[in-house]
Design a protein around this motif. Structure first.
Motif, PDB file in Angstrom:
ATOM      1  N   THR A  37       0.830  -1.204   0.000  1.00 28.81           N
ATOM      2  CA  THR A  37       0.000   0.000   0.000  1.00 28.81           C
ATOM      3  C   THR A  37       0.868   1.258   0.000  1.00 28.81           C
ATOM      4  OG1 THR A  37      -1.772  -1.208   1.098  1.00 28.81           O
ATOM      5  CG2 THR A  37      -1.876   1.179   1.224  1.00 28.81           C
ATOM      6  N   GLU A  61      -9.847  -2.084   0.600  1.00 25.09           N
ATOM      7  CA  GLU A  61      -9.535  -2.581   1.943  1.00 25.09           C
ATOM      8  C   GLU A  61      -9.929  -1.590   3.021  1.00 25.09           C
ATOM      9  OE1 GLU A  61      -5.434  -3.771   2.038  1.00 25.09           O
ATOM     10  OE2 GLU A  61      -5.899  -5.579   0.900  1.00 25.09           O
ATOM     11  N   ASP A 120      -6.125  -1.436  -4.921  1.00 20.72           N
ATOM     12  CA  ASP A 120      -5.569  -2.088  -3.744  1.00 20.72           C
ATOM     13  C   ASP A 120      -6.709  -2.710  -2.940  1.00 20.72           C
ATOM     14  OD1 ASP A 120      -3.632  -2.750  -1.831  1.00 20.72           O
ATOM     15  OD2 ASP A 120      -3.889  -0.883  -0.728  1.00 20.72           O
TER      16      ASP A 120
END
Ligand SMILES: Nc1ncnc2c1ncn2[C@@H]1O[C@H](COP(=O)(O)OP(=O)(O)O)[C@@H](O)[C@H]1O
Ligand SMILES: [Mg+2]
Lengths: 227, 263
Positions: A37, A61, A120
């Motif tokens: 990340t 996420e 992500d």
């Protein structure tokens, strides 16, 4: 020399001959906490800060605030400035659907001039798609779709291998143009971070693993000390 | 496309659909002169004109070969049941004369009672679905959404409120013969948004009416129209439009839910 999209991580750019090739799709994979990340956000941060390129961070996420708070802890970047100024767009895709993800990407890339995209993570996309065939079809479709758009994309994936020997290859790694693997290796009594360019179509690159650190100014790769 | 194979059987005369009430498995399709039966992976549509279409879903040609005899048995059973309702025809001959239909050329008779007279559905469907054999499905869907969004954005120009915008969307669908829309709303039960969910119910969708169950919503263009209209009207990108009902999903109408998603 072909035009490049610099990551802004100096040593990595040197290793890549200036950066990624434009419009390519890159997979950044590694175990939890390996820095995926952080790495991706740096790609967007440097894009906005140094190269005047707009970035889009699609997070599956974490919510935007949590994500920015976490990243702001150890880093001296002014992320909020770029988010408020519109140079970095943060999107959280909840109630995941492929259509909504594709609508969002299409809108920002074609109408808002986004040049750098981060998704992500793929692992969440996979978990949210019950049928593996469905995942495959959508992932291949999405990557093909992004190939035709004027943006460079990084997708992250969680892998559970800790050491290089245990690496196993999945469909995702074959579909994308490049794969960067991040490690957090147990060496003696501590862990040491390392980065490997596993694949980068169209680019000559080293096959070694290089140590890196996450510092206050971001990811720093050390090209000389090979693990 | 989507690994769906279509076979056409012609009974050769009108079958009064009301007569077919009670044929096992056969149900009336709301607002359309067609009845539908579902046998596992086989969807059968019986049109008032006496045309029977069987859509067989399979993944790959080998599986299709295995599926065909079973599908044949189901279709034979259905033809016999129709005959038992007093429609005179030779079911063996009809079954034997069944032929595959190109999926990208679907003459749709009776599924659009209000709109079918006024738009060339064959041509539209050919335009929309024929490229699936040569271009990636994902890309085609994106093109359709984008096309719809461009139209939708124009609709938002000069609109004062949501009601005016919704009316413009419904009018556009009607004028272009793309479907008959109706707008409602419901609370966002996820609690993630202060906005209500706008619900667009569309009957007689030009992209979907009469299409087989392919486990996929088919009206990407209309989805794009709604999204484009709302994106431009609200000046927000975080607008999610989901096609929750569609012929392609086994429904007999289409429905779109528009919600503002949290950033
Ligand atoms: N400035 C910093 N100095 C040292 N460690 C840091 C710094 N910034 C982040 N980290 C650590 O690096 C790790 C990277 O996390 P993250 O990028 O979220 O990894 P991943 O996405 O692979 O799970 C975290 O454990 C975090 O605590
Ligand atoms: Mg992460």
């Amino acid at each position: 020399m072909a035009e490049r999209v610099p990551t802004g991580i100096t040593e990595l750019d040197n290793m890549l001959g200036g950066g990624f090739l434009p419009k390519r799709n890159i997979l950044v994979t590694g175990g939890p906490g390996t820095g995926k990340t952080t790495f991706c956000m740096e790609f967007l941060y440097r894009g906005a800060e140094q190269f005047n390129e707009k970035g889009l961070f699609v997070s599956l996420e974490e919510k935007q605030d949590r994500l920015v708070d976490n990243l702001s802890q150890g880093l001296d970047w002014d992320l909020r400035k770029h988010i408020e100024g519109g140079a970095i767009v943060m999107v959280t895709v909840e109630n995941f659907s492929w259509e909504h993800l594709a609508d969002t990407l299409q809108a920002y890339i074609t109408r808002h001039g986004v040049k750098r995209v981060v998704i992500d993570s793929l692992t969440l996309l996979k978990m949210n798609t019950k049928d593996p065939f469905e995942f495959r079809r959508n992932f291949i479709g999405l990557m093909g779709f992004l190939d035709n758009l004027d943006c460079t994309t990084i997708v992250t994936a969680e892998s559970n291998f800790m050491t290089r020997e245990k690496a196993s290859y999945s469909l995702e790694e074959f579909i994308v143009d490049g794969v960067i693997v991040l490690y957090n290796l147990p060496i003696k009594n501590e862990r040491r971070r390392a980065l490997e360019i596993l694949k980068m179509r169209g680019v000559k690159h080293s096959n070694s693993m290089f140590p890196f650190k996450i510092t206050e100014s971001g990811v720093v790769v050390y090209q000389e000390e090979i693990i | 496309m989507m690994d769906v194979h279509c076979y056409q059987y012609l009974i050769g005369k009108d079958v009064g659909l009301e007569k077919l009430d009670g044929v096992p498995g056969l149900t009336k399709v709301d607002g359309a002169k067609v009845m539908q039966a579902q046998f596992g992976s086989v969807t059968v549509l019986v049109f008032e004109t006496g045309e029977v279409r069987a859509f067989i879903r399979s993944s790959g040609i080998e599986k299709l070969k295995n599926a065909l005899p079973a599908a044949g048995v189901k279709i034979m059973g259905l033809l016999q049941a129709i005959k038992a309702k007093g429609v005179e025809f030779d079911e063996n001959a009809v079954l034997a004369a069944g032929k595959p239909m190109a999926f990208d050329y679907l003459a749709v008779k009776g599924v659009r009672p209000e709109l079918e007279e006024v738009v060339n559905l064959d041509a539209l469907r050919e335009l929309v679905y024929a490229p699936y054999s040569i271009m990636p499905e994902f890309q085609l869907e994106r093109n359709a959404v984008q096309g719809g969004e461009n139209e939708g954005r124009k609709l938002a120009q000069g609109k004062q409120d949501k009601e005016e915008l919704n009316s413009a969307i419904v009018k556009y669908l009607r004028d272009e013969k793309l479907g008959i829309g109706k707008v409602g709303s419901k609370a966002d039960e996820s609690g993630q948004s202060q906005y209500e969910i706008q619900v667009f119910t569309v009957h007689e969708s030009a992209f979907a009416a009469g299409m087989p169950v392919v486990n996929k919503a088919l009206c990407n263009f209309i989805r794009g129209v709604v999204r484009g209209a709302y994106v431009a009207f609200m000046e927000l990108e975080n607008i999610e439009v989901k096609e929750s009902h569609c012929w392609g999903l086994g429904d007999t109408y289409c429905e779109f839910e528009m919600r503002v998603t949290p950033m």
